[in-house]
Design a protein around this motif. Structure first.
Motif, PDB file in Angstrom:
ATOM      1  N   ASP A 122      -9.272   0.284  -4.429  1.00  0.00           N
ATOM      2  CA  ASP A 122      -7.924   0.536  -4.945  1.00  0.00           C
ATOM      3  C   ASP A 122      -7.876   0.275  -6.445  1.00  0.00           C
ATOM      4  O   ASP A 122      -7.330   1.071  -7.218  1.00  0.00           O
ATOM      5  CB  ASP A 122      -6.907  -0.385  -4.260  1.00  0.00           C
ATOM      6  N   GLY A 180       0.287  -1.834  -4.762  1.00  0.00           N
ATOM      7  CA  GLY A 180      -0.438  -1.596  -3.524  1.00  0.00           C
ATOM      8  C   GLY A 180      -1.929  -1.847  -3.575  1.00  0.00           C
ATOM      9  O   GLY A 180      -2.654  -1.420  -2.672  1.00  0.00           O
ATOM     10  N   ILE A 181      -2.416  -2.546  -4.581  1.00  0.00           N
ATOM     11  CA  ILE A 181      -3.855  -2.802  -4.676  1.00  0.00           C
ATOM     12  C   ILE A 181      -4.251  -3.893  -3.685  1.00  0.00           C
ATOM     13  O   ILE A 181      -3.739  -5.002  -3.732  1.00  0.00           O
ATOM     14  CB  ILE A 181      -4.251  -3.211  -6.103  1.00  0.00           C
ATOM     15  N   PRO A 239       0.793  -1.237   0.000  1.00  0.00           N
ATOM     16  CA  PRO A 239       0.000   0.000   0.000  1.00  0.00           C
ATOM     17  C   PRO A 239       0.822   1.281   0.000  1.00  0.00           C
ATOM     18  O   PRO A 239       0.359   2.310  -0.517  1.00  0.00           O
ATOM     19  CB  PRO A 239      -0.817  -0.132   1.299  1.00  0.00           C
ATOM     20  N   LYS A 255       1.172   2.857  -3.506  1.00  0.00           N
ATOM     21  CA  LYS A 255      -0.002   3.041  -4.375  1.00  0.00           C
ATOM     22  C   LYS A 255      -0.143   4.451  -4.950  1.00  0.00           C
ATOM     23  O   LYS A 255      -0.397   4.603  -6.158  1.00  0.00           O
ATOM     24  CB  LYS A 255      -1.282   2.637  -3.644  1.00  0.00           C
TER      25      LYS A 255
END
Length: 301
Positions: free
Chosen positions: A250, A244-245, A218, A221
Motif C-alpha cells: 500500500d 488506508g495504508i 482501506p 485508499k
C-alpha cells in the motif's frame, strides 16, 4: 540495503513511514509495543489553543473496509501539551510532529506560535479540515480562500517546517493545494477522512452521536492514491500520502503516485507495530528490485 531517508522541505526523516494524528496518541502509549525509534516520524494527536471535550459518545463505528469517527479533537489544549506532554516526548529518537487545529486563523496561528518555541518539535501538521465557526460550520480546507487564510496566518508566526493536511471533501483538491503552497506551506499531507454516515437499522438512528463522521481505512485508499497523484503533479512542494495504508505494498503505491513519505492511521488500531512492519517491507521490496534509495520510486507513475 536501500537508503530509506527522505526530506520534506528541510525536515529530514530516517525513513518515509510516519504515524497519522489521532491514531497513535503521543507515541508514549505505544512505547511498550513497538520500537519508536524505528518510525520515521510520529504525528501526535490534534492540539488546539484551548481544551476541547470532543463530541458525545458513540464516537466510532466500524464500517465495511474501514471505520467512522467523530471524536471531535478532544485534547487538553496547547499549554497543557507544552507543560506536561512535551517533556515526556522531546527525547524520543524520531521526528515528533504536532497536528494543529483551530476555529479561526488567529487561533491556529497562536497555537502554532506556542509550538514554534519547542526545540524538539521540528514541524507541525496543520489540520485545515476543522469547522470554521465564522462561516456557518464550513471547514477551512474546502475553499481556496479559507485554506489560504489559515496558512497565511500560521506562516507569519511559525518558522519551522509547515505541513498542511488537506481535506478530500472538495471539488478540486489541486487548486486548494496550490493555494496553500502560495501562502508558504512547505509540504502537503493528504488525504484527511472522507465524510460518511452509518445507520443502525434496528434503532433507526445514526451510529455516531452527531450523525456523520470521518471515514478512514482501506475503503478510502483508491481515492487517496488518486488525489496524491494529482496533487504531486500540481505543486512544487513534497506530498505526504495517507489513507488506508495497511501494508508495505500500500505504501509503495503512494510513493509511486508521488508521495515523498506516508502516514499510517487506522491500521494502528489493528496492529500497533504496523508502522515498523511497513518500513521493513518497503526496505525488502527496494532491495528485491535493485533500488539503491526509496527516492528512486517516488512519482514514477
Amino acid at each position: 540495503m536501500a537508503a530509506l531517508n527522505v526530506k520534506i522541505g528541510s525536515l529530514e526523516l530516517k525513513n518515509p513511514v510516519m504515524t497519522a494524528s489521532g491514531t497513535f496518541g503521543y507515541g508514549l502509549e505505544f512505547a511498550d509495543l513497538v520500537p519508536l525509534d524505528e518510525i520515521g516520524g510520529i504525528i501526535v494527536k490534534g492540539t488546539t489553543l484551548k481544551p476541547r471535550e470532543g463530541n458525545d459518545y458513540p464516537r466510532m463505528a466500524e464500517t465495511t473496509g474501514g471505520m467512522l469517527n467523530c471524536v471531535g479533537l478532544q485534547n487538553k489544549g496547547v499549554d497543557y501539551f507544552c507543560e506536561h506532554i512535551y517533556p515526556q516526548i522531546k527525547d524520543i529518537d524520531t521526528r515528533m510532529i504536532v497536528n494543529v487545529s483551530g476555529d479561526s486563523p488567529e487561533t491556529y496561528a497562536l497555537c502554532a506560535e506556542k509550538i514554534d518555541a519547542l526545540e524538539a518539535i521540528p514541524a507541525i501538521e496543520l489540520n485545515i479540515s476543522c469547522p470554521n465557526v465564522r462561516d456557518g460550520g464550513m471547514a477551512f480546507g474546502v475553499t481556496c480562500s479559507g485554506a489560504a487564510s489559515v496558512v497565511r496566518a500560521v506562516r507569519e508566526r511559525y518558522h519551522k517546517t509547515l505541513i498542511v493536511k488537506l481535506s478530500p471533501n472538495v471539488t478540486n483538491i489541486v487548486d486548494i493545494a496550490k493555494a496553500c503552497e502560495a501562502e508558504g506551506a512547505d509540504a502537503l499531507s493528504l488525504i484527511n477522512t472522507l465524510m460518511g454516515m452509518s445507520i443502525d437499522i434496528e434503532r433507526r438512528c445514526p451510529r455516531l452521536s452527531i450523525g456523520t463522521g470521518g471515514l478512514s481505512g482501506p475503503a478510502v485508499k483508491p481515492v487517496a492514491v488518486r488525489m496524491v497523484h494529482q496533487v504531486s503533479r500540481g505543486v512544487g512542494i513534497p506530498v505526504v500520502g495517507l489513507g488506508g495504508i495497511c501494508t508495505a505494498e500500500d505504501a509503495i503505491e503512494f510513493l509511486m503516485a508521488g508521495a515523498t513519505a506516508i502516514e499510517i492511521g487506522t491500521a494502528n488500531f489493528l496492529d500497533p507495530a504496523v508502522s515498523v512492519k511497513v518500513k521493513n517491507g518497503i526496505s525488502a521490496w527496494l532491495d528485491a528490485h535493485g533500488c539503491s534509495s526509496v527516492s528512486e520510486i517516488v512519482g514514477v507513475v
